[in-house]
Design a protein around this motif. Structure first.
Motif, short mmCIF file in Angstrom:
data_model
loop_
_atom_site.label_atom_id
_atom_site.label_comp_id
_atom_site.label_asym_id
_atom_site.label_seq_id
_atom_site.Cartn_x
_atom_site.Cartn_y
_atom_site.Cartn_z
N LEU A 190 0.80 -1.02 -0.07
CA LEU A 190 0.37 0.05 0.25
C LEU A 190 0.67 1.24 0.06
O LEU A 190 1.41 1.16 0.86
N GLU A 247 -3.36 4.76 0.94
CA GLU A 247 -3.82 4.75 -0.49
C GLU A 247 -4.99 3.36 0.09
O GLU A 247 -4.93 2.62 1.13
N CYS A 287 -5.07 -0.15 -4.59
CA CYS A 287 -4.08 -0.85 -4.76
C CYS A 287 -4.08 -2.27 -5.03
O CYS A 287 -2.97 -3.13 -5.71
#
Length: 184
Positions: A79, A83, A88
């Motif tokens: 990640l 995010e 992701c």
């Protein structure tokens, strides 16, 4: 049941790298004594159990320096700061396999090694896969071979230690369970 919490008395970051940081902590144990803990901080990751319309599992083979060998894994990645895991997962699926998915569902989140690390992996199931014409590319230091294998082949890969990581073994066992439940 008694209190099992450990109180942090002091924490010092002794290493900060591109992916992880290492902290040395002095802690007070439940019995009042003190001890030290080495804790790895990790931003978290995603893993994607991507299944094609003809029930093939999309895997990547890559060299893992910590193991000094290649292993076959489900697509996964770290990640970025702030995010969302689902974004992701979509990004990593495209980068590592060239696929995008119509359906993405969070299966489970789990800690990989809670004895010394806070890394959490969010495992997604991706279906409705289509190959993108111009997919995002891998990171410059990332090299993979794409494989699409059956569930039986994945089970054999585990026996042969080609699949040798927890997230992928977990995903394969999930599919085995789903197959067994469907037969009932």
């Amino acid at each position: 049941m008694g209190n099992l919490n450990e109180k942090t008395i002091h924490s010092e970051e002794i290493f900060s790298g591109k992916v992880i940081s290492l902290h040395l902590q002095d802690v007070e144990l439940p019995n009042g004594r003190q001890s030290k803990r080495e804790i790895i901080k990790h931003p978290g990751a995603v893993a994607i159990l991507a299944v094609t319309d003809n029930n093939k599992i999309v895997m990547v083979e890559q060299f893992r320096k910590a193991l000094e060998r290649t292993i076959v894994e489900i697509p996964a990645g770290k990640l970025e700061k702030g995010e969302e895991p689902a974004l992701c997962a979509r990004r990593e699926l495209e980068e590592e396999t060239g696929y995008e998915c119509e359906n993405l569902e969070l299966l489970v989140s789990f800690y990989t090694s809670p004895g010394f690390a806070d890394e959490i992996v969010h495992l997604f199931v991706a279906k409705g896969l289509t190959k993108k014409e111009n997919p995002a590319t891998l990171d410059e230091d990332e090299f993979v071979n794409l494989e699409e294998i059956t569930l039986d082949e994945a089970v054999q890969y585990i026996k042969d230690k080609k699949i040798f990581d927890a997230k992928t073994a977990y995903a394969v066992q999930y599919l085995q369970l789903q197959e067994a439940l469907a037969k009932k």
